[in-house]
Scaffold this motif. Structure first.
Motif, PDB file in Angstrom:
ATOM      1  N   ASP A 163      28.919  48.276  51.600  1.00 37.20           N
ATOM      2  CA  ASP A 163      29.069  46.945  51.000  1.00 37.20           C
ATOM      3  C   ASP A 163      29.982  46.986  49.794  1.00 37.20           C
ATOM      4  O   ASP A 163      30.868  46.121  49.624  1.00 37.20           O
ATOM      5  CB  ASP A 163      27.688  46.402  50.602  1.00 37.20           C
ATOM      6  CG  ASP A 163      26.806  46.155  51.823  1.00 37.20           C
ATOM      7  OD1 ASP A 163      27.374  45.936  52.925  1.00 37.20           O
ATOM      8  OD2 ASP A 163      25.574  46.213  51.695  1.00 37.20           O
ATOM      9  N   LEU A 164      29.767  48.030  48.924  1.00 35.27           N
ATOM     10  CA  LEU A 164      30.648  48.122  47.761  1.00 35.27           C
ATOM     11  C   LEU A 164      32.083  48.420  48.176  1.00 35.27           C
ATOM     12  O   LEU A 164      33.038  47.933  47.544  1.00 35.27           O
ATOM     13  CB  LEU A 164      30.127  49.225  46.819  1.00 35.27           C
ATOM     14  CG  LEU A 164      28.843  48.927  46.041  1.00 35.27           C
ATOM     15  CD1 LEU A 164      28.462  50.110  45.169  1.00 35.27           C
ATOM     16  CD2 LEU A 164      29.026  47.664  45.175  1.00 35.27           C
ATOM     17  N   TRP A 165      32.211  49.249  49.205  1.00 28.85           N
ATOM     18  CA  TRP A 165      33.574  49.566  49.668  1.00 28.85           C
ATOM     19  C   TRP A 165      34.275  48.334  50.239  1.00 28.85           C
ATOM     20  O   TRP A 165      35.475  48.142  50.010  1.00 28.85           O
ATOM     21  CB  TRP A 165      33.516  50.665  50.694  1.00 28.85           C
ATOM     22  CG  TRP A 165      34.895  51.044  51.193  1.00 28.85           C
ATOM     23  CD1 TRP A 165      35.467  50.706  52.355  1.00 28.85           C
ATOM     24  CD2 TRP A 165      35.855  51.785  50.465  1.00 28.85           C
ATOM     25  NE1 TRP A 165      36.747  51.210  52.447  1.00 28.85           N
ATOM     26  CE2 TRP A 165      37.005  51.890  51.268  1.00 28.85           C
ATOM     27  CE3 TRP A 165      35.847  52.390  49.188  1.00 28.85           C
ATOM     28  CZ2 TRP A 165      38.161  52.566  50.864  1.00 28.85           C
ATOM     29  CZ3 TRP A 165      37.002  53.058  48.805  1.00 28.85           C
ATOM     30  CH2 TRP A 165      38.143  53.142  49.633  1.00 28.85           C
ATOM     31  N   LYS A 166      33.540  47.495  50.934  1.00 31.61           N
ATOM     32  CA  LYS A 166      34.138  46.267  51.471  1.00 31.61           C
ATOM     33  C   LYS A 166      34.576  45.355  50.322  1.00 31.61           C
ATOM     34  O   LYS A 166      35.660  44.760  50.367  1.00 31.61           O
ATOM     35  CB  LYS A 166      33.117  45.554  52.357  1.00 31.61           C
ATOM     36  CG  LYS A 166      32.876  46.276  53.679  1.00 31.61           C
ATOM     37  CD  LYS A 166      31.656  45.751  54.404  1.00 31.61           C
ATOM     38  CE  LYS A 166      31.809  44.283  54.749  1.00 31.61           C
ATOM     39  NZ  LYS A 166      30.654  43.792  55.517  1.00 31.61           N
ATOM     40  N   ALA A 167      33.734  45.294  49.259  1.00 29.79           N
ATOM     41  CA  ALA A 167      34.104  44.460  48.104  1.00 29.79           C
ATOM     42  C   ALA A 167      35.338  45.035  47.414  1.00 29.79           C
ATOM     43  O   ALA A 167      36.249  44.292  46.993  1.00 29.79           O
ATOM     44  CB  ALA A 167      32.938  44.363  47.128  1.00 29.79           C
ATOM     45  N   TYR A 168      35.386  46.381  47.284  1.00 33.17           N
ATOM     46  CA  TYR A 168      36.535  47.032  46.657  1.00 33.17           C
ATOM     47  C   TYR A 168      37.792  46.796  47.488  1.00 33.17           C
ATOM     48  O   TYR A 168      38.871  46.496  46.962  1.00 33.17           O
ATOM     49  CB  TYR A 168      36.252  48.522  46.507  1.00 33.17           C
ATOM     50  CG  TYR A 168      37.440  49.329  46.016  1.00 33.17           C
ATOM     51  CD1 TYR A 168      37.784  49.362  44.664  1.00 33.17           C
ATOM     52  CD2 TYR A 168      38.235  50.047  46.911  1.00 33.17           C
ATOM     53  CE1 TYR A 168      38.866  50.075  44.223  1.00 33.17           C
ATOM     54  CE2 TYR A 168      39.332  50.769  46.473  1.00 33.17           C
ATOM     55  CZ  TYR A 168      39.630  50.799  45.129  1.00 33.17           C
ATOM     56  OH  TYR A 168      40.710  51.510  44.686  1.00 33.17           O
ATOM     57  N   ASP A 169      37.678  46.916  48.787  1.00 36.47           N
ATOM     58  CA  ASP A 169      38.833  46.731  49.667  1.00 36.47           C
ATOM     59  C   ASP A 169      39.335  45.291  49.599  1.00 36.47           C
ATOM     60  O   ASP A 169      40.558  45.048  49.651  1.00 36.47           O
ATOM     61  CB  ASP A 169      38.431  47.103  51.106  1.00 36.47           C
ATOM     62  CG  ASP A 169      39.640  47.254  52.005  1.00 36.47           C
ATOM     63  OD1 ASP A 169      40.582  47.976  51.625  1.00 36.47           O
ATOM     64  OD2 ASP A 169      39.628  46.660  53.106  1.00 36.47           O
ATOM     65  N   GLU A 199      43.152  44.118  48.238  1.00 37.27           N
ATOM     66  CA  GLU A 199      44.110  43.275  48.933  1.00 37.27           C
ATOM     67  C   GLU A 199      44.545  42.103  48.049  1.00 37.27           C
ATOM     68  O   GLU A 199      45.703  41.679  48.082  1.00 37.27           O
ATOM     69  CB  GLU A 199      43.499  42.763  50.238  1.00 37.27           C
ATOM     70  CG  GLU A 199      43.332  43.848  51.300  1.00 37.27           C
ATOM     71  CD  GLU A 199      44.674  44.461  51.690  1.00 37.27           C
ATOM     72  OE1 GLU A 199      45.677  43.709  51.772  1.00 37.27           O
ATOM     73  OE2 GLU A 199      44.731  45.697  51.883  1.00 37.27           O
ATOM     74  N   ARG A 200      43.608  41.593  47.257  1.00 41.37           N
ATOM     75  CA  ARG A 200      43.960  40.489  46.364  1.00 41.37           C
ATOM     76  C   ARG A 200      44.953  40.949  45.313  1.00 41.37           C
ATOM     77  O   ARG A 200      45.943  40.252  45.017  1.00 41.37           O
ATOM     78  CB  ARG A 200      42.696  39.958  45.681  1.00 41.37           C
ATOM     79  CG  ARG A 200      42.920  38.678  44.855  1.00 41.37           C
ATOM     80  CD  ARG A 200      41.603  38.191  44.309  1.00 41.37           C
ATOM     81  NE  ARG A 200      41.046  39.125  43.340  1.00 41.37           N
ATOM     82  CZ  ARG A 200      41.437  39.176  42.061  1.00 41.37           C
ATOM     83  NH1 ARG A 200      42.363  38.386  41.607  1.00 41.37           N
ATOM     84  NH2 ARG A 200      40.883  40.054  41.253  1.00 41.37           N
ATOM     85  N   VAL A 201      44.747  42.172  44.760  1.00 39.82           N
ATOM     86  CA  VAL A 201      45.688  42.699  43.776  1.00 39.82           C
ATOM     87  C   VAL A 201      47.052  42.935  44.415  1.00 39.82           C
ATOM     88  O   VAL A 201      48.099  42.707  43.809  1.00 39.82           O
ATOM     89  CB  VAL A 201      45.126  43.987  43.161  1.00 39.82           C
ATOM     90  CG1 VAL A 201      46.161  44.675  42.289  1.00 39.82           C
ATOM     91  CG2 VAL A 201      43.887  43.699  42.357  1.00 39.82           C
ATOM     92  N   ARG A 202      47.047  43.413  45.650  1.00 42.82           N
ATOM     93  CA  ARG A 202      48.312  43.675  46.325  1.00 42.82           C
ATOM     94  C   ARG A 202      49.158  42.393  46.407  1.00 42.82           C
ATOM     95  O   ARG A 202      50.361  42.416  46.167  1.00 42.82           O
ATOM     96  CB  ARG A 202      48.044  44.253  47.720  1.00 42.82           C
ATOM     97  CG  ARG A 202      49.336  44.700  48.444  1.00 42.82           C
ATOM     98  CD  ARG A 202      49.027  44.973  49.912  1.00 42.82           C
ATOM     99  NE  ARG A 202      47.954  45.946  50.067  1.00 42.82           N
ATOM    100  CZ  ARG A 202      48.118  47.267  49.986  1.00 42.82           C
ATOM    101  NH1 ARG A 202      49.314  47.761  49.765  1.00 42.82           N
ATOM    102  NH2 ARG A 202      47.101  48.065  50.124  1.00 42.82           N
ATOM    103  N   LYS A 203      48.517  41.279  46.791  1.00 43.50           N
ATOM    104  CA  LYS A 203      49.251  40.008  46.942  1.00 43.50           C
ATOM    105  C   LYS A 203      49.758  39.506  45.600  1.00 43.50           C
ATOM    106  O   LYS A 203      50.866  38.942  45.521  1.00 43.50           O
ATOM    107  CB  LYS A 203      48.339  38.982  47.577  1.00 43.50           C
ATOM    108  CG  LYS A 203      48.005  39.298  49.037  1.00 43.50           C
ATOM    109  CD  LYS A 203      47.083  38.244  49.627  1.00 43.50           C
ATOM    110  CE  LYS A 203      46.735  38.570  51.078  1.00 43.50           C
ATOM    111  NZ  LYS A 203      45.843  37.558  51.674  1.00 43.50           N
ATOM    112  N   GLU A 204      48.982  39.733  44.530  1.00 43.68           N
ATOM    113  CA  GLU A 204      49.427  39.290  43.216  1.00 43.68           C
ATOM    114  C   GLU A 204      50.617  40.087  42.736  1.00 43.68           C
ATOM    115  O   GLU A 204      51.555  39.541  42.153  1.00 43.68           O
ATOM    116  CB  GLU A 204      48.295  39.386  42.201  1.00 43.68           C
ATOM    117  CG  GLU A 204      47.170  38.381  42.403  1.00 43.68           C
ATOM    118  CD  GLU A 204      46.102  38.503  41.332  1.00 43.68           C
ATOM    119  OE1 GLU A 204      46.266  39.380  40.438  1.00 43.68           O
ATOM    120  OE2 GLU A 204      45.116  37.769  41.390  1.00 43.68           O
ATOM    121  N   LEU A 205      50.612  41.407  42.983  1.00 41.37           N
ATOM    122  CA  LEU A 205      51.696  42.248  42.503  1.00 41.37           C
ATOM    123  C   LEU A 205      52.980  42.046  43.296  1.00 41.37           C
ATOM    124  O   LEU A 205      54.065  42.405  42.819  1.00 41.37           O
ATOM    125  CB  LEU A 205      51.279  43.719  42.556  1.00 41.37           C
ATOM    126  CG  LEU A 205      50.168  44.142  41.579  1.00 41.37           C
ATOM    127  CD1 LEU A 205      49.868  45.617  41.746  1.00 41.37           C
ATOM    128  CD2 LEU A 205      50.560  43.835  40.145  1.00 41.37           C
TER     129      LEU A 205
END
Length: 502
Positions: free
Chosen positions: A422-428, A432-438
Motif C-alpha cells: 500500500d505504501l509503495w503504491k502511494a509512493y509510486d 508519477e505526479r512529480v514526474r509530470k510536474e518536472l
C-alpha cells in the motif's frame, strides 16, 4: 674378612694355616677380643661347643679334630659334587626353570632344590634360599587320600598348604619316585606352562632359562664381591668383566678347582687372586686380603640394552608421528563436517527464503498485501549486513563530530526488510505526479546522497526525478508505525542524527 680373616692372615699374631682357617670357617669359629679376662686371652670361640681356643696346634687344631672332624676340608669335596649329598634319593638335586606366568611366581619357583626327606612315599625337595627374604618353597608329592584332584606333585610353601603355585598329575605310580620334568600347570588350576621345566642338571636350566634371560631380555649374570669395611652392612659390588667371564666359565664347567682341589687362580687388573670354590672366598695373593664372593642376580647388559632402547625410541617416535598425523586428519575432518553443516543450513534457509521470496513476488504481482508480512527478518549470514554496515560508516561526514562519530563504530544487530504494498503504491503515485510536474520545468537542481548505492544495488533509481536513498533514524518503539503507515514529516525533528530525513 672384617670379623675373622684379618686376624689370622699370614705373619699376624694369630696366623692360621690355610687348611685350619678353612676348617674354622666351616665350623663357625668366631674371633673374640683376646684382652678380655673372661676367656683367659683365648681368641677363638666355638658357639656350638661353647669353648675357647688359641692358635696353637694343641688348642684350636685339636678342638677341630675332636669336635668338627666331619667339616674338615677335603680335596674331593666340592660345591657341586653330588657325592656330598646322601644317596638315598634317586634324584638328590633338582634345578627348576622359571615360568611364563607372573614374574613374581617365576622368580619364586626358579632355583636349585635339594631332597631333604620323604613324603607320602616320594622325595620332598626344598629350595635352597639365596637370600633371607626369599619365600620358602617345597616340591612334594601328595597321594590319593584326598581324592584324585589333589593326587600328584605340588609346589607350595609347605606340605599340604592351601597356597600352591604349580601342580602336575604325572608320575603318580608308587614305584616311580622321579619328579615330572614337564607338564606343570601354573597356576595349579590353570593351563600347562611349557616353559616350566625341571632337570637334574644345572646347565640344562641355565641353557633353557638363563641364556634366554641374557639374550632375550638384555641381562647378564654378574659375579660380586664384598666391598664393605668396618663391620657395617655388606656392600656387594660387581666384579670386572674379565674376572666375571672367568668365574662364569668355571661355573659352567662344574665350579671345580685345579688338579682335583677346591682352589684355582685368576689374573685380573694386574693382580693375582686365589679362588676357593667351596668357601666362596677370593684372596689377593700378594696382600692376603680375603673377600667373600657370590654369583649374583642377573644385571642389565648395557651393550645389549642400548640397541633395544634405540629401537624402542624409534617405535615411540613413529607412534608419536602417527598420532600427530591422525590428529591433523581429525582436525581436517572436523573442519569438513562443520563446513558441510554450514552448507546444509544455508541450503535449508535458502529454500525457506525462496518460498518467502515467491510469496512476496506474488503480493507485488497481485498488487495487494495479501497475507505477506510487512517486515521480514534477514538471515545473519546475508551479505546485506556487511554492505549496510560499511555504507553507514562511509556515510558519516569526515568533518562531523560528537554523535556522528558514534556511527564509525556502528554494529548491526538485526535487519528487517519492509514490504508494504500500500505504501509503495502511494509512493509510486506521488512519483508519477512529480514526474509530470518536472516535465514542464527547466533548470531543476540535482540532489545527491552520501549513502552509497551499493547498499541496495538492486534498486533502479530515477535520477531525473532526483530519486535517492536516505537514512532515517528513529527509536525502537516507532519501527512498527513507520513500517505500517510510512513517514510523517510533521513528527520529524530537525535535531535528529540525520536531520528530518524527509
Amino acid at each position: 674378612w672384617e670379623e675373622f680373616g684379618k686376624h689370622v692372615k699370614p705373619n699376624s699374631k694369630y696366623a692360621l694355616s690355610k687348611e685350619c682357617e678353612e676348617w674354622a670357617v666351616r665350623a663357625g669359629i668366631q674371633f673374640v677380643d683376646p684382652l678380655q679376662r673372661s676367656h683367659s686371652g683365648h681368641p677363638f670361640y666355638c658357639p656350638s661347643c661353647h669353648s675357647f681356643s688359641n692358635a696353637s696346634p694343641t688348642s684350636l687344631q685339636r678342638h677341630l679334630e675332636k669336635s668338627h672332624s666331619h667339616q674338615q676340608p677335603s680335596a674331593c669335596k666340592r660345591k657341586l659334587d653330588d657325592s656330598a649329598i646322601p644317596n638315598d634319593f634317586l634324584e638328590p638335586m633338582l634345578y627348576v626353570s622359571g615360568c611364563s606366568n607372573a614374574e613374581i611366581i617365576s622368580t619364586t619357583l626358579k632355583g636349585k632344590y635339594t631332597a631333604v626327606s620323604w613324603h607320602h612315599g616320594k622325595p620332598l625337595y626344598r629350595k635352597d634360599e639365596a637370600a633371607e627374604f626369599d619365600v620358602p618353597v617345597v616340591l612334594y608329592f601328595w597321594d590319593s587320600r584326598d581324592g584324585d584332584k589333589h593326587h600328584g606333585w605340588w609346589f607350595s610353601q609347605k606340605e599340604g598348604s592351601n597356597l600352591a603355585w604349580a601342580y602336575n598329575s604325572s608320575n603318580r605310580s608308587p614305584h616311580d619316585s622321579r619328579v615330572p620334568a614337564i607338564g606343570w600347570r601354573v597356576p595349579w588350576d590353570g593351563e600347562v606352562d611349557q616353559t616350566l621345566q625341571i632337570s637334574t642338571s644345572c646347565q640344562d636350566v641355565v641353557n633353557s632359562s638363563d641364556s634366554s634371560d641374557s639374550s632375550d631380555h638384555g641381562f647378564e649374570l654378574c659375579w660380586e664381591f664384598v666391598a664393605s669395611s668396618g663391620g657395617g652392612k655388606e656392600d656387594w659390588q660387581p666384579m670386572s668383566k674379565d674376572m666375571n667371564d672367568v668365574l662364569e666359565k668355571r661355573w659352567a664347567d662344574g665350579w671345580r678347582g685345579d688338579n682335583g682341589t677346591d682352589t684355582f687362580h685368576v689374573h685380573s687388573n694386574g693382580f693375582t687372586y686365589g679362588i676357593d670354590c667351596y668357601c666362596m672366598v677370593q684372596w689377593n695373593v700378594r696382600t692376603h686380603r680375603r673377600r667373600n664372593i657370590r654369583r649374583g642376580e642377573a644385571r642389565p647388559d648395557v651393550n645389549t640394552l642400548l640397541p633395544k632402547l634405540a629401537e624402542k625410541d624409534a617405535q615411540v617416535e613413529s607412534l608419536r608421528s602417527e598420532r600427530n598425523s591422525l590428529a591433523e586428519e581429525n582436525k581436517e575432518l572436523i573442519a569438513k563436517v562443520k563446513h558441510l553443516e554450514t552448507e546444509k543450513n544455508t541450503l535449508e534457509k535458502s529454500q525457506a527464503d525462496h518460498a518467502t521470496q515467491m510469496m512476496l513476488e506474488e503480493a507485488w504481482r497481485m498488487n495487494s498485501q495479501l497475507q505477506t508480512q510487512t517486515c521480514t527478518e534477514l538471515n545473519h549470514w546475508d551479505a546485506a549486513f556487511s554492505n549496510i554496515q560499511q555504507a553507514l560508516v562511509e556515510a558519516c561526514p569526515a568533518d562531523h563530530y560528537g554523535d556522528c562519530k558514534r556511527m564509525l563504530r556502528v554494529s548491526i544487530a538485526g535487519l528487517q526488510q519492509i514490504r508494504n504494498v500500500d505504501l509503495w503504491k502511494a509512493y509510486d503515485f506521488q512519483k508519477e505526479r512529480v514526474r509530470k510536474e518536472l516535465e514542464r520545468r527547466d533548470g531543476v537542481p540535482t540532489v545527491t546522497s552520501a549513502l552509497p548505492s551499493r547498499v541496495c544495488k538492486w534498486v533502479q533509481l530515477d535520477t531525473k526525478l532526483n530519486e535517492i536513498l536516505l537514512i532515517h533514524g528513529t527509536t525502537k518503539d516507532r519501527i512498527d508505525q513507520i513500517a505500517t503507515f510510512g513517514f510523517d514529516e510533521r513528527l520529524a525533528r530537525e535535531s535528529g542524527l540525520y536531520g528530518q530525513g524527509v
